[in-house]
Design a protein around this motif. Structure first.
Motif, mmCIF file in Angstrom:
data_model
loop_
_atom_site.group_PDB
_atom_site.id
_atom_site.type_symbol
_atom_site.label_atom_id
_atom_site.label_comp_id
_atom_site.label_asym_id
_atom_site.label_seq_id
_atom_site.Cartn_x
_atom_site.Cartn_y
_atom_site.Cartn_z
ATOM 1 N N ALA A 147 0.804 -1.191 0.046
ATOM 2 C CA ALA A 147 0.088 0.027 -0.024
ATOM 3 C C ALA A 147 0.819 1.217 0.062
ATOM 4 O O ALA A 147 0.575 2.128 -0.579
ATOM 5 C CB ALA A 147 -0.795 -0.102 1.199
ATOM 6 N N ILE A 148 2.014 1.156 0.639
ATOM 7 C CA ILE A 148 2.746 2.558 0.681
ATOM 8 C C ILE A 148 3.771 2.469 -0.455
ATOM 9 O O ILE A 148 4.807 3.364 -0.138
ATOM 10 C CB ILE A 148 3.415 2.623 2.193
ATOM 11 N N SER A 149 3.977 1.464 -1.071
ATOM 12 C CA SER A 149 4.970 1.529 -2.038
ATOM 13 C C SER A 149 4.757 2.207 -3.256
ATOM 14 O O SER A 149 3.537 2.554 -3.625
ATOM 15 C CB SER A 149 5.295 0.187 -2.495
ATOM 16 N N SER A 150 5.674 2.701 -3.865
ATOM 17 C CA SER A 150 5.521 3.743 -5.135
ATOM 18 C C SER A 150 5.011 2.521 -6.342
ATOM 19 O O SER A 150 5.160 1.575 -6.317
ATOM 20 C CB SER A 150 6.571 4.441 -5.564
ATOM 21 N N ASP A 151 4.269 3.273 -7.445
ATOM 22 C CA ASP A 151 4.015 2.423 -8.516
ATOM 23 C C ASP A 151 5.027 2.053 -9.272
ATOM 24 O O ASP A 151 5.052 0.913 -9.800
ATOM 25 C CB ASP A 151 3.154 3.463 -9.453
ATOM 26 N N SER A 152 6.450 2.578 -9.213
ATOM 27 C CA SER A 152 7.621 2.109 -9.914
ATOM 28 C C SER A 152 7.859 0.618 -9.240
ATOM 29 O O SER A 152 8.407 -0.324 -9.851
ATOM 30 C CB SER A 152 8.695 3.022 -10.059
ATOM 31 N N VAL A 153 7.829 0.479 -7.909
ATOM 32 C CA VAL A 153 8.313 -0.645 -7.207
ATOM 33 C C VAL A 153 7.133 -1.802 -7.547
ATOM 34 O O VAL A 153 7.483 -2.649 -7.726
ATOM 35 C CB VAL A 153 8.217 -0.215 -5.463
ATOM 36 N N LYS A 154 5.880 -1.243 -7.503
ATOM 37 C CA LYS A 154 4.661 -2.242 -7.789
ATOM 38 C C LYS A 154 5.015 -2.886 -9.188
ATOM 39 O O LYS A 154 4.770 -4.060 -9.555
ATOM 40 C CB LYS A 154 3.584 -1.439 -7.764
ATOM 41 N N GLU A 155 5.465 -1.916 -10.184
ATOM 42 C CA GLU A 155 5.624 -2.364 -11.574
ATOM 43 C C GLU A 155 6.795 -3.377 -11.385
ATOM 44 O O GLU A 155 6.736 -4.446 -12.359
ATOM 45 C CB GLU A 155 5.641 -1.031 -12.420
ATOM 46 N N LYS A 156 8.029 -3.171 -10.854
ATOM 47 C CA LYS A 156 9.149 -3.870 -10.715
ATOM 48 C C LYS A 156 8.616 -5.350 -10.413
ATOM 49 O O LYS A 156 9.253 -6.231 -10.886
ATOM 50 C CB LYS A 156 10.250 -3.141 -9.961
ATOM 51 N N VAL A 157 7.884 -5.372 -9.200
ATOM 52 C CA VAL A 157 7.281 -6.571 -8.744
ATOM 53 C C VAL A 157 6.597 -7.447 -9.637
ATOM 54 O O VAL A 157 6.531 -8.474 -9.874
ATOM 55 C CB VAL A 157 6.574 -6.290 -7.351
ATOM 56 N N GLN A 158 5.493 -6.592 -10.238
ATOM 57 C CA GLN A 158 4.803 -7.299 -11.264
ATOM 58 C C GLN A 158 5.550 -7.903 -12.402
ATOM 59 O O GLN A 158 5.204 -8.864 -12.906
ATOM 60 C CB GLN A 158 3.670 -6.146 -11.764
ATOM 61 N N ASN A 159 6.468 -7.101 -12.784
ATOM 62 C CA ASN A 159 7.256 -7.698 -14.055
ATOM 63 C C ASN A 159 8.117 -8.817 -13.546
ATOM 64 O O ASN A 159 8.363 -9.764 -14.440
ATOM 65 C CB ASN A 159 8.215 -6.526 -14.764
ATOM 66 N N GLU A 160 8.638 -8.968 -12.514
ATOM 67 C CA GLU A 160 9.620 -9.726 -11.909
ATOM 68 C C GLU A 160 9.001 -10.970 -11.688
ATOM 69 O O GLU A 160 9.354 -12.190 -11.989
ATOM 70 C CB GLU A 160 10.322 -9.637 -10.525
ATOM 71 N N PHE A 161 7.650 -11.283 -10.987
ATOM 72 C CA PHE A 161 7.070 -12.165 -10.630
ATOM 73 C C PHE A 161 5.923 -12.383 -11.563
ATOM 74 O O PHE A 161 5.049 -13.538 -11.358
ATOM 75 C CB PHE A 161 6.348 -11.860 -9.296
ATOM 76 N N LEU A 162 5.683 -11.515 -12.696
ATOM 77 C CA LEU A 162 4.541 -12.110 -13.659
ATOM 78 C C LEU A 162 3.403 -12.123 -13.136
ATOM 79 O O LEU A 162 2.533 -13.342 -13.057
ATOM 80 C CB LEU A 162 4.847 -13.317 -14.515
ATOM 81 N N CYS A 163 2.909 -10.978 -12.378
ATOM 82 C CA CYS A 163 1.502 -10.992 -11.762
ATOM 83 C C CYS A 163 0.972 -9.590 -11.745
ATOM 84 O O CYS A 163 1.566 -8.693 -12.378
ATOM 85 C CB CYS A 163 1.768 -11.438 -10.039
ATOM 86 N N CYS A 164 -0.292 -9.657 -11.366
ATOM 87 C CA CYS A 164 -0.957 -8.193 -11.517
ATOM 88 C C CYS A 164 -1.773 -7.919 -10.148
ATOM 89 O O CYS A 164 -2.514 -8.704 -9.924
ATOM 90 C CB CYS A 164 -1.771 -8.244 -12.564
ATOM 91 N N GLY A 165 -1.277 -6.990 -9.595
ATOM 92 C CA GLY A 165 -1.941 -6.415 -8.253
ATOM 93 C C GLY A 165 -1.623 -7.127 -6.905
ATOM 94 O O GLY A 165 -0.658 -8.104 -7.349
ATOM 95 N N PHE A 166 -2.029 -6.927 -6.057
ATOM 96 C CA PHE A 166 -1.464 -7.465 -4.801
ATOM 97 C C PHE A 166 -2.338 -8.799 -4.465
ATOM 98 O O PHE A 166 -1.829 -9.972 -4.599
ATOM 99 C CB PHE A 166 -1.500 -6.677 -3.585
ATOM 100 N N ASN A 167 -3.558 -8.835 -4.323
ATOM 101 C CA ASN A 167 -4.262 -9.994 -3.912
ATOM 102 C C ASN A 167 -5.643 -10.054 -4.850
ATOM 103 O O ASN A 167 -6.435 -10.828 -4.776
ATOM 104 C CB ASN A 167 -4.893 -10.072 -2.435
ATOM 105 N N SER A 168 -5.632 -9.103 -5.735
ATOM 106 C CA SER A 168 -6.725 -9.056 -6.786
ATOM 107 C C SER A 168 -6.709 -8.076 -7.924
ATOM 108 O O SER A 168 -5.926 -6.966 -7.710
ATOM 109 C CB SER A 168 -8.159 -8.455 -6.007
ATOM 110 N N THR A 169 -6.741 -8.778 -9.091
ATOM 111 C CA THR A 169 -6.488 -7.755 -10.252
ATOM 112 C C THR A 169 -7.579 -6.875 -10.508
ATOM 113 O O THR A 169 -7.529 -5.894 -11.285
ATOM 114 C CB THR A 169 -6.318 -8.810 -11.482
ATOM 115 N N ALA B 60 -2.789 -12.628 -9.353
ATOM 116 C CA ALA B 60 -2.458 -11.696 -8.083
ATOM 117 C C ALA B 60 -1.095 -12.158 -7.801
ATOM 118 O O ALA B 60 -0.596 -13.205 -7.867
ATOM 119 C CB ALA B 60 -3.175 -11.687 -7.049
ATOM 120 N N CYS B 61 -0.313 -11.041 -7.204
ATOM 121 C CA CYS B 61 1.040 -11.152 -6.909
ATOM 122 C C CYS B 61 1.368 -11.993 -5.423
ATOM 123 O O CYS B 61 2.324 -12.447 -5.137
ATOM 124 C CB CYS B 61 1.824 -9.964 -6.686
#
Length: 221
Positions: free
Chosen positions: A112-134, A162-163
């Motif tokens: 929730a407190i992470s920036s969009d760039s960090v979230k995008e990096k996680v999504q690209n690394e783990f091939l997921c979308c959103g935290f617990n719901s797309t 989801a991630c």
């Protein structure tokens, strides 16, 4: 003779060299725990990193005190090392006691407190979308990552999962690894405190008192 001055000195030097290696290991483990980017702001992982840095600094102080048999250095080394033991032991127990539900809550707070760039990096690394719901809007656009998850012939409605399910094992392993290593090596710090206390009270056989250098027979009164 084992237990003598030289033995205690060499044991204390070896133990502090080991602590430097352990400090580097704790820092590496803490960095690994933050690698998922979701747990970046967890205070427990930050505490492991802090303990690693402090342990390296304290080990350097202990090395200098052991080599020089410096009473003041060894005294402060004992006090600070014991305080570090209390902190490291508490953090290690906290890491091992965290349940799966608490890990999920911590990860959600970090997301929730992470920036969009960090979230995008996680999504690209783990091939997921959103935290617990797309379906939620708490994540960057997943158009690019969805292309990696789905086959080219798949319909446009195909989305990545989801991630959270992909991050759970990584977060749990990081917590257990941090806790296990921290708990194991925290007990060796108690051993170092007792060894330092023994070493401080031992007489250096290479030290010659002033009376041996200037016998009383040399003085004229």
């Amino acid at each position: 003779m084992c237990g003598g001055f030289s033995c205690s000195k060499n044991a204390l030097i070896s133990l502090n060299i080991l602590y430097i290696m352990v400090g580097c290991l704790l820092i590496s483990v803490g960095v690994y725990g933050r690698a998922s980017s979701i747990v970046t702001n967890l205070p427990i992982i930050g505490g492991i990193l802090a303990c690693g840095v402090i342990l390296i600094l304290i080990s350097i102080l202990g090395l200098l005190g052991a080599v020089k048999h410096h009473q003041v250095m060894l005294f402060f080394y004992m006090i600070i090392l014991f305080l570090l033991f209390l902190i490291q032991f508490s953090i290690a127990c906290s890491c091992l006691a965290v349940s799966s539900e608490q890990q999920t809550q911590f990860a959600e707070q970090g997301w929730a407190i992470s920036s969009d760039s960090v979230k995008e990096k996680v999504q690209n690394e783990f091939l997921c979308c959103g935290f617990n719901s797309t379906a939620t809007l708490d994540h960057p656009n997943c158009t690019i990552v969805n292309q990696k998850c789905c086959a080219p012939s798949a319909p446009e409605t195909c989305t990545c999962s989801a991630c959270l399910p992909k991050l759970e094992s990584t977060i749990d392993y990081a917590f257990r690894l941090c806790g296990g290593i921290g708990l194991f090596f925290s007990f060796t710090e108690v051993l170092a405190v007792f060894l330092t206390r023994r070493y401080r009270n031992q007489q250096d056989p290479h030290y010659l008192p002033a009376r041996a250098i200037f016998p009383e027979s040399n003085y004229t009164y």
